[in-house]
Motif scaffolding. Sequence first.
Motif, PDB file in Angstrom:
ATOM      1  N   ASN A  63     -14.177   6.720  -1.394  1.00 21.32           N
ATOM      2  CA  ASN A  63     -14.592   5.710  -0.425  1.00 21.32           C
ATOM      3  C   ASN A  63     -13.396   5.362   0.461  1.00 21.32           C
ATOM      4  N   GLU A  64     -13.519   5.619   1.756  1.00 26.03           N
ATOM      5  CA  GLU A  64     -12.389   5.422   2.672  1.00 26.03           C
ATOM      6  C   GLU A  64     -11.935   3.967   2.750  1.00 26.03           C
ATOM      7  N   ARG A  65     -12.882   3.037   2.723  1.00 21.46           N
ATOM      8  CA  ARG A  65     -12.516   1.619   2.795  1.00 21.46           C
ATOM      9  C   ARG A  65     -11.677   1.213   1.586  1.00 21.46           C
ATOM     10  N   ASN A  66     -12.101   1.641   0.390  1.00 20.19           N
ATOM     11  CA  ASN A  66     -11.329   1.345  -0.817  1.00 20.19           C
ATOM     12  C   ASN A  66      -9.967   2.029  -0.785  1.00 20.19           C
ATOM     13  N   ALA A  67      -9.941   3.270  -0.320  1.00 22.11           N
ATOM     14  CA  ALA A  67      -8.677   4.012  -0.259  1.00 22.11           C
ATOM     15  C   ALA A  67      -7.695   3.339   0.703  1.00 22.11           C
ATOM     16  N   LYS A  68      -8.196   2.880   1.839  1.00 15.09           N
ATOM     17  CA  LYS A  68      -7.314   2.197   2.798  1.00 15.09           C
ATOM     18  C   LYS A  68      -6.794   0.890   2.213  1.00 15.09           C
ATOM     19  N   ALA A  69      -7.674   0.125   1.562  1.00 14.41           N
ATOM     20  CA  ALA A  69      -7.236  -1.132   0.945  1.00 14.41           C
ATOM     21  C   ALA A  69      -6.181  -0.856  -0.125  1.00 14.41           C
ATOM     22  N   LEU A  70      -6.377   0.196  -0.914  1.00 15.80           N
ATOM     23  CA  LEU A  70      -5.402   0.539  -1.951  1.00 15.80           C
ATOM     24  C   LEU A  70      -4.076   0.970  -1.328  1.00 15.80           C
ATOM     25  N   ASP A  71      -4.131   1.750  -0.263  1.00 14.07           N
ATOM     26  CA  ASP A  71      -2.895   2.132   0.440  1.00 14.07           C
ATOM     27  C   ASP A  71      -2.156   0.893   0.934  1.00 14.07           C
ATOM     28  N   ASP A  72      -2.875  -0.029   1.548  1.00  7.77           N
ATOM     29  CA  ASP A  72      -2.254  -1.249   2.066  1.00  7.77           C
ATOM     30  C   ASP A  72      -1.656  -2.088   0.927  1.00  7.77           C
ATOM     31  N   LEU A  73      -2.401  -2.228  -0.171  1.00 14.84           N
ATOM     32  CA  LEU A  73      -1.916  -3.005  -1.312  1.00 14.84           C
ATOM     33  C   LEU A  73      -0.646  -2.383  -1.893  1.00 14.84           C
ATOM     34  N   MET A  74      -0.622  -1.061  -2.008  1.00 10.93           N
ATOM     35  CA  MET A  74       0.555  -0.391  -2.577  1.00 10.93           C
ATOM     36  C   MET A  74       1.739  -0.449  -1.620  1.00 10.93           C
ATOM     37  N   ARG A  75       1.480  -0.403  -0.323  1.00 10.28           N
ATOM     38  CA  ARG A  75       2.570  -0.539   0.656  1.00 10.28           C
ATOM     39  C   ARG A  75       3.219  -1.915   0.532  1.00 10.28           C
ATOM     40  N   ILE A  76       2.394  -2.944   0.378  1.00  9.90           N
ATOM     41  CA  ILE A  76       2.915  -4.310   0.246  1.00  9.90           C
ATOM     42  C   ILE A  76       3.634  -4.474  -1.090  1.00  9.90           C
ATOM     43  N   LEU A  77       3.061  -3.938  -2.166  1.00  9.85           N
ATOM     44  CA  LEU A  77       3.713  -4.018  -3.477  1.00  9.85           C
ATOM     45  C   LEU A  77       5.075  -3.335  -3.434  1.00  9.85           C
ATOM     46  N   ARG A  78       5.141  -2.176  -2.802  1.00 11.90           N
ATOM     47  CA  ARG A  78       6.414  -1.454  -2.690  1.00 11.90           C
ATOM     48  C   ARG A  78       7.433  -2.289  -1.909  1.00 11.90           C
ATOM     49  N   ARG A  79       6.991  -2.897  -0.816  1.00  8.87           N
ATOM     50  CA  ARG A  79       7.901  -3.726  -0.013  1.00  8.87           C
ATOM     51  C   ARG A  79       8.405  -4.907  -0.843  1.00  8.87           C
ATOM     52  N   PHE A  80       7.505  -5.574  -1.579  1.00  9.22           N
ATOM     53  CA  PHE A  80       7.920  -6.673  -2.462  1.00  9.22           C
ATOM     54  C   PHE A  80       8.971  -6.177  -3.459  1.00  9.22           C
ATOM     55  N   ALA A  81       8.736  -4.998  -4.053  1.00 10.26           N
ATOM     56  CA  ALA A  81       9.656  -4.456  -5.054  1.00 10.26           C
ATOM     57  C   ALA A  81      11.021  -4.158  -4.439  1.00 10.26           C
ATOM     58  N   GLU A  82      11.024  -3.569  -3.265  1.00  6.77           N
ATOM     59  CA  GLU A  82      12.299  -3.223  -2.614  1.00  6.77           C
ATOM     60  C   GLU A  82      13.072  -4.480  -2.220  1.00  6.77           C
ATOM     61  N   VAL A  83      12.386  -5.452  -1.665  1.00  8.42           N
ATOM     62  CA  VAL A  83      13.050  -6.702  -1.286  1.00  8.42           C
ATOM     63  C   VAL A  83      13.573  -7.424  -2.523  1.00  8.42           C
TER      64      VAL A  83
END
Length: 184
Positions: A160-180
């Motif tokens: 499901n593209e909508r779920n995949a995009k939401a997961l990509d966005d969530l992981m991008r934000i999680l990664r940014r939180f982790a790096e910061v």
Amino acid sequence: MSDLKLVGLCGSLRNASTNRLLMKEAARRFGEAEFVEGDLRLPLYDGDLESGAGIPDEVQSLADLIASADAVIVATPEYNKGISGVLKNALDWVSRTDGNPWLDKPVAIMSAAAGRAGGERSQNMARLCLTPFRPLLVPGPEVLVGATASQWDDEGRLINERNAKALDDLMRILRRFAEVNRSA
């Protein structure tokens, strides 16, 4: 940063759990990192056990794993409109260990469920259960994989593209939180 450590917790013990698929798909989409799945096969929390034998080794190992992580993924099924007993038991046990491995830890919550809502109530409950430990809960986007049995291809990837995009966005934000968090 390629040396990030990502820990995944799946609230279902079944190997074929779609929450396990979701957790692994999230780890893949998080990008380069060491990924370790925490073992939630713990004894039931029992204050008598704790006061007698102390914190079980497997509980301390889980707490240490969470403490060593740069970020944590929590994939929760929805059982009877809430989180699974397995996940609640793990949270209860880890709360009894010394220190607070969750403190300021970036955490992303996601869910897969058979119903249309995709585990919305279990995510809300997971947030409530984690809040006292003061992690850095990623506020969204929400990843709610409904009708989960039909949402995966043969390789365990979301279709499901909508779920995949939401997961990509969530992981991008999680990664940014982790790096910061790591550079602070």
